[in-house]
Design an enzyme around this catalytic site. Structure first.
Site, PDB file in Angstrom:
ATOM      1  N   GLY A 425       0.821  -1.192   0.000  1.00  0.00           N
ATOM      2  CA  GLY A 425       0.000   0.000   0.000  1.00  0.00           C
ATOM      3  C   GLY A 425       0.866   1.258   0.000  1.00  0.00           C
ATOM      4  O   GLY A 425       0.488   2.273  -0.553  1.00  0.00           O
ATOM      5  N   LYS A 443      13.687   0.748  -2.638  1.00  0.00           N
ATOM      6  CA  LYS A 443      12.310   0.983  -2.208  1.00  0.00           C
ATOM      7  C   LYS A 443      11.932   2.436  -2.399  1.00  0.00           C
ATOM      8  O   LYS A 443      12.645   3.340  -2.007  1.00  0.00           O
ATOM      9  CB  LYS A 443      12.172   0.608  -0.742  1.00  0.00           C
ATOM     10  CG  LYS A 443      10.738   0.624  -0.300  1.00  0.00           C
ATOM     11  CD  LYS A 443      10.547  -0.184   0.937  1.00  0.00           C
ATOM     12  CE  LYS A 443      10.829   0.675   2.149  1.00  0.00           C
ATOM     13  NZ  LYS A 443      10.662  -0.083   3.368  1.00  0.00           N
ATOM     14  N   ASP A 541       5.269  -3.964  11.573  1.00  0.00           N
ATOM     15  CA  ASP A 541       4.643  -4.677  10.455  1.00  0.00           C
ATOM     16  C   ASP A 541       5.309  -6.035  10.234  1.00  0.00           C
ATOM     17  O   ASP A 541       5.706  -6.374   9.129  1.00  0.00           O
ATOM     18  CB  ASP A 541       4.703  -3.812   9.188  1.00  0.00           C
ATOM     19  CG  ASP A 541       3.660  -4.221   8.164  1.00  0.00           C
ATOM     20  OD1 ASP A 541       2.770  -5.025   8.515  1.00  0.00           O
ATOM     21  OD2 ASP A 541       3.737  -3.763   7.019  1.00  0.00           O
TER      22      ASP A 541
END
Ligand SMILES: *[C@@H]1O[C@H](CO)[C@@H](O)[C@H](O)[C@H]1NC(C)=O
Ligand SMILES: *[C@@H]1O[C@H](CO)[C@@H](O)[C@H](O)[C@H]1NC(C)=O
Ligand SMILES: *[C@@H]1O[C@H](CO)[C@@H](O)[C@H](O)[C@H]1NC(C)=O
Ligand SMILES: *[C@@H]1O[C@H](CO)[C@@H](O)[C@H](O)[C@H]1NC(C)=O
Ligand SMILES: *[C@@H]1O[C@H](CO)[C@@H](O)[C@H](O)[C@H]1NC(C)=O
Ligand SMILES: *[C@@H]1O[C@H](CO)[C@@H](O)[C@H](O)[C@H]1NC(C)=O
Ligand SMILES: *[C@@H]1O[C@H](CO)[C@@H](O)[C@H](O)[C@H]1NC(C)=O
Ligand SMILES: *[C@@H]1O[C@H](CO)[C@@H](O)[C@H](O)[C@H]1NC(C)=O
Length: 693
Positions: A425, A443, A541
């Site tokens: 997301g 990233k 996470d």
């Protein structure tokens, strides 16, 4: 004589007939004789209903575009169609709304999940739709499966009583209603499920049902009344459609355009033409002169096929265009004509020199401004802060490198689609190859330019650059010259745990010994994160998809910090979470805060996955959507062995697996104080593993 007249009459009749047919078809641009409207929805070709009267030809291009019209409602398969957009290549259809209803003791009365799939020509529009969830204790979960990159997301709502004063209570912003706008690109399937976090008994103003649906942006207007009575059972959303056989699809005066979202094509009329590019008649010329145009004198407009031109009447000068020099009266024009030509010749030589000078200066300027932009981004992105922080600590500059944008562009072939190795997301991960042939993972975060987020990002890089653990993916450096900072990590070659232990992939699963080793290593890595600096680093996470494996099945924890980029500490009224359900610490919903014990919770779920190899979120588990709940109830019913992974369960492993299961249960204790620390978890896993040897 008689014969000739008849011929003329026939021609006339034929003309009238053709004209009438053309008129009928022109409105919705369906094939001649085919239905062009159903209710108040236009049906342009390639879509169509039935066959052309008097022929056996279909009114639609192929089965994909076949519609039906029943009692003034248009259907695609069995889904109602509310609009077809020919130029945009979109269609609006309605789907059932997912819902779950409870009675006051928390018993599920009624549950429905929407699952969507239509054939290959359709994909869910990414920029046009939004996922909306309603309710007072609602956990909605959307899943977009894909053979390459699946995506999941959703949000949570709680209700404030009374509704917050400072915001309009009827906006969908977390209290009673939440929405997720970033629908992934190019997905054809989705499932949408709703469930609850607190089994619905703690809902203050009792609200019996929770709903979730995909809807076209702008369609849904939230109202607090909907928490007591929700009048809709279907919601419209938008699909992109494409043609897969382009050979004959784009008719005259049109061209074919590759779809931006996946396989297939759309047709577009050429500039200066309009109409239906899919229709056998093709696009027709636009008569610009009969519409508002750019001619300064309307009478001096000349239409030609594909365009128009303007001019000035005699004794006027100018080019005749309102956007150009227009037309002005010029009495002496002819007298000076030759003088002007001579002067013009002289000037044009001079002009050429001037243009050459201007162009070269312009080029140099452009280079300079590009350089300035990079420098500005670097500064905005805290490049200076970072360099300052790094230079205070000896040895770090060599470990964490500051990359130049051009190096990363070269390494990823200008961030080419084919280099994408993962999306989430919040970010996209590319594989890059540095000039010395080292593969790296790059990233790119999807965050905007909120300075607070950028400050967070900088401190994150500073913290991560201090981490040096064999089971944590190493941060090699970052690039701050771009608007959105880029992070460069070591490349780990064997995919994620999710690629290896997955209920749908049952070939050569990882052995129990290897799983235990992975669990131990992961636990050690997290424990290290929690203890390495004075302020613990909370990963936030931990999940299968964030545990990478190298070729020796050595675990490498990755993706920490991504969640830091998200303003999760926004715990005020707005309780929207975008992230990974099933792993999320339920305590977070009460306190709005994540701490080390939240990582312990997530790790407990990871252990359960290693033990059972089943999905963390699974709709078909009889109300036990979350793996944690499912696991807990199986343990309580003394039926643990039934859910353990059959691939690795045997005489020898059974006891160990039970020990790990007990540990996992402690990790997911509701009260944070009852959960062990990560250090204790790592120690226990190590003991179990050693006993096995
Ligand atoms: C819901 O939770 C309450 C208290 O947490 C409990 O008493 C009740 O049995 C639960 N109901 C169901 C259906 O699980
Ligand atoms: C989408 O759903 C269809 C029908 O259920 C299935 O055949 C297809 O494999 C699914 N696609 C993906 C990527 O899961
Ligand atoms: C998915 O993977 C297949 C084979 O690996 C590839 O041909 C296809 O282009 C990929 N699709 C996307 C959307 O990346
Ligand atoms: C929920 O409550 C509304 C009004 O209070 C009622 O009309 C509806 O039937 C209830 N739904 C269920 C599933 O009990
Ligand atoms: C929501 O409001 C917009 C703008 O006023 C309106 O066009 C739309 O029809 C409304 N949606 C519903 C479902 O009433
Ligand atoms: C594309 O359409 C043409 C005409 O309808 C047909 O002859 C051809 O076989 C089609 N090609 C494919 C790949 O389906
Ligand atoms: C008029 O000129 C403007 C500016 O060049 C252009 O954008 C516009 O499309 C023109 N309008 C027409 C009707 O040609
Ligand atoms: C003005 O509009 C016409 C018609 O659209 C276009 O061809 C022309 O290039 C435009 N001129 C300028 C200077 O933008």
């Amino acid at each position: 004589m008689y014969v000739r007249e008849t011929m003329a009459d026939l021609k006339m009749m034929l003309f009238i007939l053709l004209f009438a047919a053309a008129m009928a078809a022109s409105e919705a641009q369906s094939l001649a004789g085919c239905l062009n409207k159903c209710g108040d929805v236009d049906i342009p070709y390639p879509f169509g209903v039935g066959v052309q009267p008097g022929t056996s030809r279909n009114c639609f291009l192929d089965e994909t575009f076949q519609l039906t019209c029943d009692k003034s409602t248009l259907f695609l398969k069995d889904l109602p169609v509310s609009n077809i957009f020919l130029q945009e290549g979109q269609i609006d259809i309605s789907m059932h709304i997912s819902r779950v209803c409870f009675d006051r003791s928390g018993v599920v009365l009624d549950q429905s999940i929407s699952n969507f799939y239509t054939g290959g020509a359709f994909t869910i529009s990414s920029g046009k739709n939004t996922i909306i969830s309603l309710g007072c204790d609602t956990l909605s979960f959307a899943y977009f499966p894909d053979h390459n990159l699946s995506y999941s997301g959703g949000c949570v709502t709680l209700c404030d009583t009374p509704p917050p004063k400072e915001t309009n209570p009827n906006t969908c912003s977390g209290s009673g209603c939440c929405q997720v706008n970033n629908i992934p690109i190019g997905k054809k399937n989705y499932s949408l499920a709703v469930s609850t976090f607190n089994n619905h008994t703690k809902v203050l103003a009792f609200n019996n049902c929770s709903y979730s649906f995909l809807a076209k942006q702008g369609w849904f207007n939230f109202s607090l009344d909907y928490l007591h009575y929700f009048p809709f059972d279907m919601a419209p959303f938008s699909l992109d459609w494409t043609i897969s056989n382009s050979t004959y699809a784009c008719k005259s005066n049109s061209y074919c355009m590759d779809s931006k979202v996946g396989a297939g094509f759309n047709c577009k009329c050429k500039l200066g033409f309009e109409g239906n590019p899919y229709h056998p008649d093709g696009c027709h010329d636009v008569d610009e002169c009969s519409r508002p145009n750019n001619c300064s004198i309307p009478k001096q407009c000349y239409n030609f096929v594909g365009g128009y031109s303007c001019s000035c009447p005699p004794h006027y000068k100018g080019d005749g265009y309102t956007n150009g020099t227009g037309c002005t009266k010029d009495h002496r024009r002819s007298m000076y004509k030759w003088v002007v030509i001579i002067i013009a010749l002289g000037c044009s030589v001079g002009l050429l020199v001037v243009i050459a000078v201007v162009l070269s200066v312009g080029w140099a300027d452009k280079q300079k401004s590009l350089k300035d932009l990079r420098k500005r981004n670097f500064e905005q992105n805290g490049g200076c802060v970072l360099l300052g922080q790094l230079s205070q600590k000896e040895g770090y500059t060599e470990r964490t490198k500051i990359f130049k944008e051009v190096q990363l562009i070269n390494a990823t072939n200008n961030f080419h689609q084919s280099r994408v190795i993962g999306t989430g997301g919040q970010c996209i991960v590319y594989k890059g190859i540095l000039p010395n042939n080292t593969p790296v993972a790059i990233k790119k975060a999807k965050v905007g330019d909120d300075p607070r987020q950028i400050r967070d990002f900088i401190s994150e890089v500073a913290v991560l650059s201090q981490i040096n653990h064999k089971n944590v993916v190493r941060l090699l450096g970052c690039c701050l010259e771009t608007k959105i900072p880029l992070l460069v990590y070591e490349f780990v070659d064997n995919g994620t745990l999710l690629d290896h232990i997955n209920p749908t992939k049952t070939t050569s699963p990882i052995s129990w010994e290897a799983r235990l080793k992975i669990a131990t290593e992961t636990a050690e890595a997290i424990s290290y994160l929690h203890s390495v600096t004075s302020i613990p680093i909370v990963h936030r996470d931990i999940k299968f998809a964030n545990i990478l494996l190298d070729c020796n099945y050595k675990a490498k924890v990755s993706d920490f910090g991504a969640s830091r980029l998200v303003p999760l500490d926004n715990s005020d009224v707005c309780t929207v979470v975008q992230g990974t359900f099933g792993y999320l610490d339920p305590e977070y919903l009460h306190t709005g805060q994540l701490n080390e014990k939240s990582d312990v919770y997530s790790f407990g779920v990871v252990l359960m996955e290693l033990l059972t190899a089943s999905k963390v979120v699974e709709f078909n588990r009889q109300g036990k959507v979350n793996l944690a709940t499912h696991f807990e109830s199986s343990m309580k019913a003394n039926r643990l062995r039934e859910i353990l992974d059959k691939w690795v369960l045997d005489e020898k492993n059974g006891e160990e697996m039970e020990e790990v299961a007990l540990l996992a249960m402690r990790c997911i204790s509701v009260k944070r104080e009852e959960r062990p620390t990560m250090k204790e978890v790592a120690k226990e896993l190590d003991l179990i593993a050693n006993k096995a040897r």
